[in-house]
Scaffold this motif. Structure first.
Motif, PDB file in Angstrom:
ATOM      1  N   LEU A  44       0.832  -1.198   0.000  1.00 36.84           N
ATOM      2  CA  LEU A  44       0.000   0.000   0.000  1.00 36.84           C
ATOM      3  C   LEU A  44       0.871   1.253   0.000  1.00 36.84           C
ATOM      4  CD1 LEU A  44      -2.816  -1.043   2.512  1.00 36.84           C
ATOM      5  CD2 LEU A  44      -3.041  -0.702   0.051  1.00 36.84           C
ATOM      6  N   ILE A  77      -9.104   5.345   7.478  1.00 31.21           N
ATOM      7  CA  ILE A  77      -8.601   3.969   7.353  1.00 31.21           C
ATOM      8  C   ILE A  77      -7.112   4.014   7.018  1.00 31.21           C
ATOM      9  CG2 ILE A  77      -8.767   1.830   6.022  1.00 31.21           C
ATOM     10  CD1 ILE A  77     -11.156   2.337   7.791  1.00 31.21           C
ATOM     11  N   ARG A  89      -4.966   4.715   9.850  1.00 27.49           N
ATOM     12  CA  ARG A  89      -4.771   3.559  10.736  1.00 27.49           C
ATOM     13  C   ARG A  89      -3.805   2.564  10.128  1.00 27.49           C
ATOM     14  NH1 ARG A  89      -9.904   0.964  12.914  1.00 27.49           N
ATOM     15  NH2 ARG A  89      -8.269  -0.273  13.911  1.00 27.49           N
ATOM     16  N   LEU A  90      -3.931   2.395   8.817  1.00 31.03           N
ATOM     17  CA  LEU A  90      -3.017   1.476   8.133  1.00 31.03           C
ATOM     18  C   LEU A  90      -1.578   1.987   8.221  1.00 31.03           C
ATOM     19  CD1 LEU A  90      -5.153   0.613   4.961  1.00 31.03           C
ATOM     20  CD2 LEU A  90      -4.444  -0.973   6.760  1.00 31.03           C
ATOM     21  N   ASP A 124      -0.418   4.013  10.481  1.00 30.04           N
ATOM     22  CA  ASP A 124       0.025   3.849  11.875  1.00 30.04           C
ATOM     23  C   ASP A 124       0.395   2.397  12.160  1.00 30.04           C
ATOM     24  OD1 ASP A 124       0.316   4.751  14.651  1.00 30.04           O
ATOM     25  OD2 ASP A 124      -1.393   3.406  15.001  1.00 30.04           O
ATOM     26  N   LEU A 125      -0.452   1.474  11.654  1.00 30.23           N
ATOM     27  CA  LEU A 125      -0.213   0.046  11.861  1.00 30.23           C
ATOM     28  C   LEU A 125       1.124  -0.353  11.244  1.00 30.23           C
ATOM     29  CD1 LEU A 125      -1.157  -2.789  12.713  1.00 30.23           C
ATOM     30  CD2 LEU A 125      -2.435  -2.931  10.571  1.00 30.23           C
TER      31      LEU A 125
END
Lengths: 710, 135
Positions: free
Chosen positions: A323, A375, A378-379, A381-382
């Motif tokens: 991504l 989203i 969050r991705l 951050d993940l």
């Protein structure tokens, strides 16, 4: 003296026994084979009765039970019992033959008792010219086979230990050994002679003193009293010396017992060991807790999670990287749009001032992007967090697990070994009998006290003896002076001098017998015993290092470091038998006594090469210059097993005793009548016949011969 | 991550039939003090074996998502797992993330209950029984 022939008539179950014994010096052995219940013991008793009569039997069996005739004999019918023994005596003058006959009549009563008539005994000298009856058979027999030595000449396998076993009181045992030594070496007769000569000498002294007048008589009387006092002191000294020996022996035994208990370990040391082991276990328990905590930590660790879930986790991370590569994350467009709206000018140069149409379009685009970016944020951050975790959590779970499991196993091993050691220490502690230790310690203290008392008495006696000896010497001098001044007849003086010479000679011989001769018996005993037991008897590694006869006439078995062994508990049955047989053989050899040695069942508890060596030693023909002897062994088939070849070589006569009662269970042939009885045949240990054949004799390879059955 | 965790309000459950067995060994005063650790171990084992258990209707709650605050790496792992298996959109649905993890955990918990908890030393048995990727 040797026994040439034994005939027994109606003694117990021995109806008509006739056994020839070997008197050949080159083959000193006679083998009488007999199974249990065939009459071995009856034959043993018959010989003793034949020699010494009822008195000797009473010392063996309970008088109330003594019945010489068979219990199967019908009541009311008199039974004539007879034992006839033929002897051969060889000395410098040649060989002479004698016959001793003893008979008695018994009439069985209804209740099982008997009425016994008067014993008749007859001794005859057998000559070519005819038999000549001799007076006083008992005195004659006492000269050759003294009744008091019946234990030496006739014994059985079980009684054979009586000279050494501690089951007998030390005094009784010592007396037996002492009696045997004194009698066979002639010490007893010599001692009697010394006393007799002393009595005569005293008589002569008194007469001389009387003849010489008042002064000498007085001095002689005083000297006699002093000499008597000296003798009493010596006797008392000897008594205390023997007592001291017994106390010391007892002390050694109790010390050994105490050391044996303490050998388990010192109680304090064991308690300390137990405490230390408990401490170790507690400490290990702490380590185990830590180890379990480590394991628990591993089970809930991130490392475990990475290890087990690594594949999907890395797939997820790869997707996030993808991504990012596709620039879908991180999302920066909203920020740009916001910046542009704030600046009022688009990146394409269009005006974005409020109210401008382009601004509305950009604001709409910004609103759409903000929804999608929640989203993406969050991705993003993940991804950052996942990569951060991945970079710092590279713990080797497999290695950590192996270490933890290894530590667990190591600690478990330690617990096991420490627990085992703890258990063993507790068991050792349980073995230490505190009460017994205290008792033994007290007994040893008491023995020390008694030893001190006896030593004190011995010291006093020493001092008293010195004084009396000094007085004696003075008085003797005084007597000599008085004698010089007195007028004693020449004849009396000569007689007195001869008496004195005789006394000195007898005392010298007595000392010689009590010293060097007993020492010779002791040395021979040691040699023969070692030959028989055949073990390693070196003074560094052997269990039994030597055997000897002590000054208190005890047979002593020594072990390492000068310790003596208890014959009951520390010397096995075979060695006990070997020891006693070696004693009897050595004593008779040193004494030069030619006498039969009857042993009933000597090889019980003895097997293998020890059995071979024992039979070899007790049947070996005497070497030139050694005392000839005769040995009669009453053996069962199992005792014979393994020593047949030695018996072939050493035995000059054989006989087998059988009992009619053993048919049909054990005996193959029936030859008895209604009443049971025992009889003998001429079979050797290699043979069987129509009298003695037993069920398994063919298995033993015994050859068959015919025996006439009357 | 900022703000309140999206998982804070999600209940963590396990099958009601497994709960008594698991709680004998995991939980306050037990060899392993927290039920979440059992659940996580079950999850790892399920993932390792590639096995899920059909979620039972009868479940029992043992914690909620706030428990992850003490080990926030677990949220990262949960989400990586969810992204790998269901795609990034699943992150918008925390309950689905937890449901996915629970289906693996249910399998793993059953495995733990059957294979290890009867042993004399369950921790040792668990640690020894875990098959590593290279095993």
């Amino acid at each position: 003296m040797k026994i040439q022939r034994i005939r027994v008539h109606n003694f117990k179950l021995l109806k008509d026994i006739d056994i020839q014994l070997s008197i050949d010096p080159a083959k000193p052995l006679t083998v009488i084979r007999a199974e249990n219940g065939s009459g071995k013991t009856s034959l043993h008793y018959a010989i003793i009765w034949g020699l010494y009569g009822m008195d000797a039997l009473k010392s063996i069996a309970s008088p109330a039970d003594i019945r010489l005739s068979s219990k199967a004999a019908p009541s009311g019918s008199p039974v004539f019992i007879e034992v006839v023994l033929d002897f051969q005596i060889t000395d410098e003058a040649g060989t002479e033959r004698y016959q001793l006959t003893r008979h008695v009549q018994e009439t069985p009563q209804v209740a099982g008792s008997v009425v016994r008539g008067r014993e008749g005994v007859k001794l005859s000298k057998l000559t070519a010219a005819g038999d000549k009856e001799l007076d006083q058979p008992e005195s004659w027999l006492e000269q050759w086979l003294p009744k008091r030595l019946v234990d030496i000449f006739f014994t059985n396998g079980d009684d054979v230990q009586k000279f050494i076993t501690g089951k007998q009181e030390a005094r009784v045992r010592q007396e037996k050994v002492h009696l045997a030594i004194e009698s066979l070496l002639g010490i007893r007769q010599l001692r009697t002679a010394v006393v007799d000569i002393e009595t005569v000498q005293s008589g002569l002294d008194r007469k001389a003193a009387r003849d010489a007048g008042g002064k000498l008589e007085k001095v002689t009387g005083e000297l006699e009293r002093l000499e008597l006092a000296l003798k009493e002191i010596d006797e008392e000294y000897e008594k205390h010396t023997v007592r001291l020996g017994n106390i010391e022996k007892n002390h050694i035994r109790k010390t050994r017992d105490l050391e044996a208990i303490r050998g388990i370990g010192d109680l304090d040391a064991i308690n300390q060991e137990i405490q230390s082991l408990k401490g170790d276990l507690a400490s290990i328990e702490g380590y185990q807790k830590k180890n379990l905590a480590t394991m628990t930590g591993l089970l809930r660790s991130e490392a475990l999670s990475w290890t087990l879930s690594g594949t999907p986790l890395m797939t997820g991370l790869a997707r996030l990287d993808e991504l990012k590569d596709l620039r879908k994350i991180p999302k920066t467009s909203t920020q740009i749009l916001e910046d542009r709206l704030e600046l009022g000018i688009c990146i394409c140069g269009e005006n974005l001032d409020p109210g401008s149409p382009h601004r509305d379009e950009v604001a709409k685009l910004l609103a759409e992007q903000q929804d999608r970016d929640a989203i993406a944020e969050r991705l993003t951050d993940l991804r950052y967090r996942a990569r951060a975790l991945r970079s710092v959590n590279q713990q080797d779970f497999a290695g950590a697990r192996a270490d933890a499991l290894g530590e667990f196993a190591k600690l478990a091993d330690s617990v096991r070994s420490k627990t085992t050691a703890l258990q063993a220490a507790k068991e050792r502690r349980a073995l230490i009998d505190d009460t017994r230790v205290r008792e033994l310690a007290e007994e040893l203290t008491e023995l020390d006290r008694k030893k001190g008392d006896v030593n004190f008495k011995l010291g006093n006696l020493d001092a008293r003896r010195l004084t009396v000896q000094y007085d004696c010497d003075k008085k003797r001098e005084e007597k000599r002076n008085a004698e010089r001044n007195a007028d004693i007849s020449r004849d009396l003086a000569i007689r007195r001098d001869v008496g004195l010479d005789l006394l000195n000679l007898a005392k010298a011989v007595q000392n010689q017998l009590e010293g060097p001769y007993v020492q010779r018996v002791s040395e021979r005993l040691d040699r023969m015993f070692k030959d028989i037991i055949g073990a390693d008897n070196s003074d560094t590694t052997g269990v039994i290092t030597s055997t000897s006869i002590s000054s208190s006439f005890d047979i002593v078995v020594s072990s390492q470091h000068g310790n003596s062994l208890d014959p009951d508990f520390e010397v096995n049955g075979a060695s006990q038998r070997a020891l006693t047989l070696a004693f009897v053989w050595s004593l008779m050899e040193v004494a030069g006594t030619v006498a039969p040695r009857f042993i009933d069942t000597p090889l019980g508890m003895v097997s293998g090469t020890t059995k071979e060596r024992m039979v070899e030693a007790i049947t070996r023909p005497p070497a030139p210059g050694e005392t000839p002897y005769q040995v009669v062994l009453l053996l069962t088939r199992s005792e014979i097993a393994g020593v047949e070849d030695i018996l072939d070589e050493r035995a000059g006569a054989f006989s087998t005793l059988s009992s009619s009662q053993h048919h049909p269970l054990d005996l193959v042939h029936k030859w008895g009548g209604l009443e049971p009885y025992s009889r003998n045949c001429g079979c050797s240990h290699r043979e069987q016949c129509n009298v003695c054949a037993r069920r398994h004799d063919n298995d033993l390879g015994l050859r068959f011969r015919e025996e006439s059955v009357a | 991550m900022s703000g309140m965790s999206p998982y804070a309000s999600v209940e963590l459950t396990m099958p009601a039939d497994l709960h008594p067995k698991i709680s004998q060994f995991f939980g306050p005063g037990k060899p392993v003090a927290r039920m979440i650790d059992a659940w996580w171990l079950g999850l790892c084992i399920g993932v390792k074996h590639g096995q899920k258990r059909q979620r039972s209707d009868e479940v029992r709650k043992f914690a909620d998502g706030t428990i992850f605050a003490s080990d926030d790496w677990r949220i990262v792992h949960l989400e990586l797992l969810a992204v790998a298996e269901k795609g990034e959109a699943i992150l918008a649905q925390p309950r689905e993330v937890i449901r996915l993890a629970s289906s693996y955990a249910d399998y793993g918990l059953e495995w733990v209950a059957e294979r290890c908890l009867g042993a004399n030393e369950p921790i040792l048995a668990l640690l020894s029984a875990i098959e590593l990727p290279s095993d």
